[in-house]
Design an enzyme around this catalytic site. Structure first.
Site, PDB file in Angstrom:
ATOM      1  N   CYS A 126      29.476  26.655 103.773  1.00  0.00           N
ATOM      2  CA  CYS A 126      28.239  26.846 103.020  1.00  0.00           C
ATOM      3  C   CYS A 126      27.576  28.032 103.676  1.00  0.00           C
ATOM      4  CB  CYS A 126      27.309  25.631 103.067  1.00  0.00           C
ATOM      5  SG  CYS A 126      25.733  25.988 102.269  1.00  0.00           S
ATOM      6  N   CYS A 129      23.514  27.403 104.156  1.00  0.00           N
ATOM      7  CA  CYS A 129      22.989  26.432 105.123  1.00  0.00           C
ATOM      8  C   CYS A 129      24.157  25.579 105.592  1.00  0.00           C
ATOM      9  CB  CYS A 129      21.852  25.616 104.528  1.00  0.00           C
ATOM     10  SG  CYS A 129      22.152  24.962 102.885  1.00  0.00           S
ATOM     11  N   SER A 130      24.247  24.343 105.209  1.00  0.00           N
ATOM     12  CA  SER A 130      25.381  23.543 105.675  1.00  0.00           C
ATOM     13  C   SER A 130      25.738  22.454 104.679  1.00  0.00           C
ATOM     14  CB  SER A 130      25.074  22.946 107.045  1.00  0.00           C
ATOM     15  OG  SER A 130      23.878  22.191 106.979  1.00  0.00           O
ATOM     16  N   CYS A 131      25.722  22.791 103.394  1.00  0.00           N
ATOM     17  CA  CYS A 131      26.155  21.836 102.372  1.00  0.00           C
ATOM     18  C   CYS A 131      27.580  21.400 102.703  1.00  0.00           C
ATOM     19  CB  CYS A 131      26.116  22.479 100.990  1.00  0.00           C
ATOM     20  SG  CYS A 131      24.473  22.990 100.481  1.00  0.00           S
TER      21      CYS A 131
HETATM   22 FE    FE Z   1      23.963  24.436 102.060  1.00  0.00          FE
END
Ligand code: FE
Length: 217
Positions: A126, A129-131
């Protein structure tokens, strides 16, 4: 980057999935003042409780559920795909419906499943961000959340993979898939040689977390 991810990244990205509760990322020893996102989350939480939209107990139970999600959930799905071609076809065609058979609810996110083959290796990131497919794999590892990984995997995926011990031969294409709040990926790794005749339970035990995001073979 794979061609199937040319979305404009200004997609109203919802960071609630990463900062969905006030304690996200807070270490046990941390006595520093709450950061901006933590304060916003706390304020929202207080407001929702005050308005009667949700109770503190419901929030606590939600956190408990989130923490209970483990990569074994994804591994069971992969093992089924390895042993059942009809299920695999369904998984590739409609990930959400296929994992629902395991009682896994992806919520509002579309689950796209990609399969590693002799010619293609898929890896997930991602960049914003950190999906991460949490309903399938639990919490993302620190490296997945790091800015360094998110920037480098796009520019030099083979080098990053090699640093994780995953050397992709030159004749195998590497596809990097960029996740979003409403789009998550799961990689079906290649079934290891010598596992012919294994049942789903045996197979799911050899599916690593990192293989399901393409960072391990
Ligand atoms: Fe994300």
């Amino acid at each position: 980057m794979s061609g199937n991810h040319e979305h404009d990244h200004d997609h109203g990205h919802d960071h609630a999935h990463d900062h969905g509760h006030a304690h996200a990322g807070v270490k046990p020893e941390d006595t520093s003042p709450a950061g901006r996102y933590e304060l916003m989350a706390l304020a929202l939480q207080e407001l929702l409780i005050e308005k009667g939209a949700i109770t503190a107990e419901q929030i606590r139970r939600g956190l408990e559920t989130l923490d209970s999600w483990q990569p074994s959930r994804g591994a069971a799905v992969v093992a089924r795909a390895w042993t059942d071609p009809v299920f695999k076809a369904q998984l590739l065609a409609d990930g959400n419906a296929a994992v629902a058979a395991f009682g896994i609810d992806m919520g509002d996110a579309k689950l796209t499943v990609v399969e590693n083959t002799a010619k293609v290796h898929n890896v997930i990131v991602c960049t914003l961000c950190s999906c991460y497919p949490r309903a399938l794999l639990g919490l993302p590892p620190d490296w997945y959340r790091s800015k360094r990984y998110r920037a480098r995997i796009v520019r030099e995926p083979r080098a990053v993979l090699a640093e994780f011990g995953t050397v992709i031969p030159d004749d195998v294409a590497v596809r990097v898939h960029d996740s979003l709040a409403d789009l998550r990926y799961l990689v079906i790794p290649r079934r290891p040689a010598g596992t012919e005749g294994w049942n789903e339970a045996q197979l799911s035990a050899v599916v690593s977390r990192d293989s399901m995001v393409g960072m391990a073979a």
